[in-house]
Design an enzyme around this catalytic site. Structure first.
Site, PDB file in Angstrom:
ATOM      1  N   ASP A  17       0.820  -1.219   0.000  1.00 55.12           N
ATOM      2  CA  ASP A  17       0.000   0.000   0.000  1.00 55.12           C
ATOM      3  C   ASP A  17       0.849   1.262   0.000  1.00 55.12           C
ATOM      4  OD1 ASP A  17      -1.937  -1.929   0.276  1.00 55.12           O
ATOM      5  OD2 ASP A  17      -3.081  -0.832   1.774  1.00 55.12           O
ATOM      6  N   ARG A  97       0.455   6.286  16.996  1.00 53.34           N
ATOM      7  CA  ARG A  97       0.220   7.256  15.920  1.00 53.34           C
ATOM      8  C   ARG A  97       0.742   8.665  16.236  1.00 53.34           C
ATOM      9  NH1 ARG A  97       0.506   2.852  13.762  1.00 53.34           N
ATOM     10  NH2 ARG A  97      -1.368   1.748  13.134  1.00 53.34           N
ATOM     11  N   ASP A 126      -7.062   5.676  12.285  1.00 50.91           N
ATOM     12  CA  ASP A 126      -5.696   6.170  12.188  1.00 50.91           C
ATOM     13  C   ASP A 126      -5.582   7.472  11.417  1.00 50.91           C
ATOM     14  OD1 ASP A 126      -4.583   4.233  13.760  1.00 50.91           O
ATOM     15  OD2 ASP A 126      -3.952   2.949  12.111  1.00 50.91           O
ATOM     16  N   SER A 180      -5.486  -8.062   8.200  1.00 48.28           N
ATOM     17  CA  SER A 180      -4.399  -7.090   8.219  1.00 48.28           C
ATOM     18  C   SER A 180      -3.811  -7.034   9.621  1.00 48.28           C
ATOM     19  CB  SER A 180      -4.897  -5.703   7.803  1.00 48.28           C
ATOM     20  OG  SER A 180      -5.825  -5.215   8.750  1.00 48.28           O
TER      21      SER A 180
END
Length: 409
Positions: A17, A97, A126, A180
């Protein structure tokens, strides 16, 4: 696009990605891309990320070991609050994050970049966390979120784009991924595909960091975690750095099947999602921290911490680490930790962690007060009578009023 983009700092994992995003940024904005890859203890070889970026023409590649910073400045302050989102989630993804965003903004300033970019999708939390953190750190920074603006809508289109631009696709990435994974030193998060139906039991192969508790050792293991002012500083008498200590707790907890959570949570963006979280070291750390707090915190202070904890946890989950309200709560929490020092003995066994002993030079626990044997006289049993009478006065008034109101008139 509000201004000309000449240089972008991209949060880059080296995966399919973000490699496609890297190429898309180059093609769409005709800009230079600087990549930033954070070593958060995700147990992955990061060399391939550098190699992939090089093949895509990136000249400035940043791979930074932030493990100690992550645990010291983000995980440990959060654990001083005993933070749990919706009673179960130890916020492993959420707390990483703001650290990534901090470095993205810092690098952008250093290299004179016009924007930062991330690979978070338009459905997840996110994107909010990255961007709110960036807003707080640099209000002028431009943020590019490709998943919200490009016309790629499916995995097939993603693969087609990669093939068109000769981006290498590993064989195991060509098919639809069964789930994922997001991993760092605090946790492993697994979601999507095989986990999307919450009525179905998660297959055993989704677990990455912990053994099945049924297959964990048949003998319990006892460990001792030492604390200083609310932070873990030692394991079994040996002083360790924050990252080293959490890493060793992960190993111990994983071996005993500790820290598995199958959770349906409420995302900040408005939908429910189901995920499997594995936080072995964090689960041990939370139990140990509560253990030392139980003998060092005053009753009212401990209860106040528990009252504000859900608000504090939600702030982190929702992306407000860099916010005035989180900093205010942190100041209160940190003040409470002044005497939270000592050692906690824990037993690890078959998926469970239990506090079995705790000691502190600042303990508020008084054996003289609680003993059933004759004490020093500091506690007079007769005092309880007046204490109960005063506390019962309002209950008597309330009950009398109710009885009078219920009587026939």
């Amino acid at each position: 696009m509000t201004k000309k983009i000449g240089k972008v700092v991209l949060s880059y994992s080296g995966g399919l990605d973000t490699s496609i995003i890297l190429k898309w940024l180059q093609e769409t904005y005709r800009c230079e891309v600087v990549t930033f890859t954070a070593d958060l203890g995700q147990d992955e070889e990061l060399g391939p990320a550098r190699e992939k970026a090089e093949t895509l023409g990136v000249k400035d590649i940043r791979i930074v070991d932030v493990r100690e910073e992550f645990v010291r400045d983000f995980v440990f302050p959060m654990f001083r609050a005993n933070a749990l989102y919706e009673g179960h989630y130890l916020l492993g993804s959420s707390i990483a994050r703001p650290l990534i965003a901090k470095h993205l903004v810092s690098i952008a300033r250093e290299v004179g970049a016009d924007a930062i970019a991330h690979g978070a999708t338009g459905k997840g939390n996110d994107q909010v966390r990255f961007e709110l953190a960036a807003n707080a750190l640099d209000p002028s920074i431009e943020i590019i979120a490709p998943w919200r603006v490009w016309d790629i809508q499916s995995r097939t289109q993603l693969i087609d784009y990669a093939e068109k631009h000769r981006i290498a696709i590993p064989k195991d990435k060509r098919g639809e991924a069964p789930f994922s994974i997001d991993a760092n030193l605090l946790h492993t998060s697994t979601e999507g595909k095989v986990l999307e139906d919450p009525s179905e039991t998660a297959p055993s192969y989704v677990y990455q960091r912990t053994v099945d508790p049924l297959h964990a050792p048949n003998e319990p293991e006892t460990i001792i975690v030492g604390f200083d002012r609310g932070d873990a500083v030692s394991l079994n008498g040996t002083a360790l750095t924050p990252a080293a200590l959490l890493s060793e707790l992960n190993r111990l907890g994983g071996r005993h099947g500790i820290g598995r959570v199958d959770l349906v949570e409420n995302r900040f963006v408005g939908m429910k999602s189901r995920g499997i979280y594995e936080t072995p070291g964090g689960t041990i750390l939370l139990a140990a921290h509560r253990g030392v707090e139980s003998i060092t915190l005053d009753r009212a202070a401990a209860h106040l911490k528990d009252e504000i904890m859900p608000r504090y946890a939600a702030l982190i989950y929702d992306g407000f680490w860099f916010s005035p309200e989180r900093e205010m709560l942190q100041a209160l929490i940190d003040q409470s930790q002044a005497y939270v020092s000592g050692e906690v003995t824990l037993r690890l066994y078959k998926g469970a962690v239990s506090v079995v002993a705790r000691t502190s030079p600042y303990s508020l626990y008084s054996l003289d007060l609680v003993t059933f044997e004759e004490g020093s006289g500091a506690y007079d049993h007769h005092d309880a009578e007046g204490f109960i009478r005063l506390n019962g006065l309002r209950l008597k008034s309330w009950a009398s009023r109710n009885a009078q109101a219920a009587s026939p008139r």
